[in-house]
Design a protein around this motif. Sequence first.
Motif, PDB file in Angstrom:
ATOM      1  N   THR A  17       0.849  -1.195   0.000  1.00  0.00           N
ATOM      2  CA  THR A  17       0.000   0.000   0.000  1.00  0.00           C
ATOM      3  C   THR A  17       0.884   1.243   0.000  1.00  0.00           C
ATOM      4  O   THR A  17       2.038   1.210   0.445  1.00  0.00           O
ATOM      5  CB  THR A  17      -0.920   0.045   1.231  1.00  0.00           C
ATOM      6  OG1 THR A  17      -0.113  -0.003   2.425  1.00  0.00           O
ATOM      7  CG2 THR A  17      -1.903  -1.116   1.230  1.00  0.00           C
ATOM      8  N   ASP A  23      -0.924   0.683  -5.793  1.00  0.00           N
ATOM      9  CA  ASP A  23      -2.237   1.321  -5.660  1.00  0.00           C
ATOM     10  C   ASP A  23      -2.996   1.317  -6.985  1.00  0.00           C
ATOM     11  O   ASP A  23      -4.225   1.138  -7.004  1.00  0.00           O
ATOM     12  CB  ASP A  23      -2.080   2.751  -5.143  1.00  0.00           C
ATOM     13  CG  ASP A  23      -1.620   2.797  -3.687  1.00  0.00           C
ATOM     14  OD1 ASP A  23      -1.644   1.741  -3.023  1.00  0.00           O
ATOM     15  OD2 ASP A  23      -1.234   3.892  -3.227  1.00  0.00           O
ATOM     16  N   ARG A  43      -4.337  -2.199  -7.671  1.00  0.00           N
ATOM     17  CA  ARG A  43      -5.497  -2.465  -6.816  1.00  0.00           C
ATOM     18  C   ARG A  43      -6.724  -1.692  -7.313  1.00  0.00           C
ATOM     19  O   ARG A  43      -7.835  -2.232  -7.346  1.00  0.00           O
ATOM     20  CB  ARG A  43      -5.173  -2.071  -5.371  1.00  0.00           C
ATOM     21  CG  ARG A  43      -6.301  -2.386  -4.390  1.00  0.00           C
ATOM     22  CD  ARG A  43      -5.920  -2.020  -2.963  1.00  0.00           C
ATOM     23  NE  ARG A  43      -4.863  -2.901  -2.455  1.00  0.00           N
ATOM     24  CZ  ARG A  43      -3.604  -2.532  -2.321  1.00  0.00           C
ATOM     25  NH1 ARG A  43      -3.211  -1.306  -2.650  1.00  0.00           N
ATOM     26  NH2 ARG A  43      -2.702  -3.387  -1.855  1.00  0.00           N
TER      27      ARG A  43
END
Length: 235
Positions: free
Chosen positions: A197, A203, A206
């Motif tokens: 993260t 990011d 995701r």
Amino acid sequence: MATLLDDGSWEVQGRRLTLPVRITDASAALATYLVRTSAASRLVEDTGLSLVSMAGRTPLVLGFITYRAGDLDSYHEVAVALLARHRRCVGPYIRQMAVTESFTLEAGRALWGLPKWLARAELNLTGRTATCRLTETSGALVLTAALRTLPWRVPLTLPGTLTALAPCDDTVLASKLRGRVNGIRLGLRGAEVTLGTGNPMADELRAIGLPRRPITTLTADHLEFAMAAATPLPR
């Protein structure tokens, strides 16, 4: 700072690079996914590119490469690419490219507009398995990956050509690669990826909904290629 010289060569960190730049020995592993085009389309906004879409899905490749010899020296690389189009030119849009050495970072940005950034990578690309642990230089996790293929090699050396696309200012840089690869192993859905993260690569993967499994995996014991000068195309 990279400098373009009068004869068309480049000076990078006090060294001269002539084009095409040649990679003479590398190994690679790839995992190919199909992501929702609607989710990934924001990654090409204002770039002059459009995503190639098949039934609402766009191919995305996670690439892991160990460079052992060539004009850019030895280093590891982890890249994210989406299949994109610029007018009649179709090729991989290199969205993220983490590298472990500053020389290739400066050369890649200057010569081809590639979005290279400095990271730490532990890659093991031997045999039918491939593993990766990618972290920022601070040590923060970006991703881990484990790819698997079938044990059998394709008994051929295969030539290949592709054109990498890189938005740069008011143009799109198109850079042609010509090479060959051997020691190929193929697999189906054989990959596990864990994302960290707080890093743009993790990011973005995701946010666009990277599927749990790829449609195919591939490892290659040896590849070599030459990368020509970038051609600027109007957006």
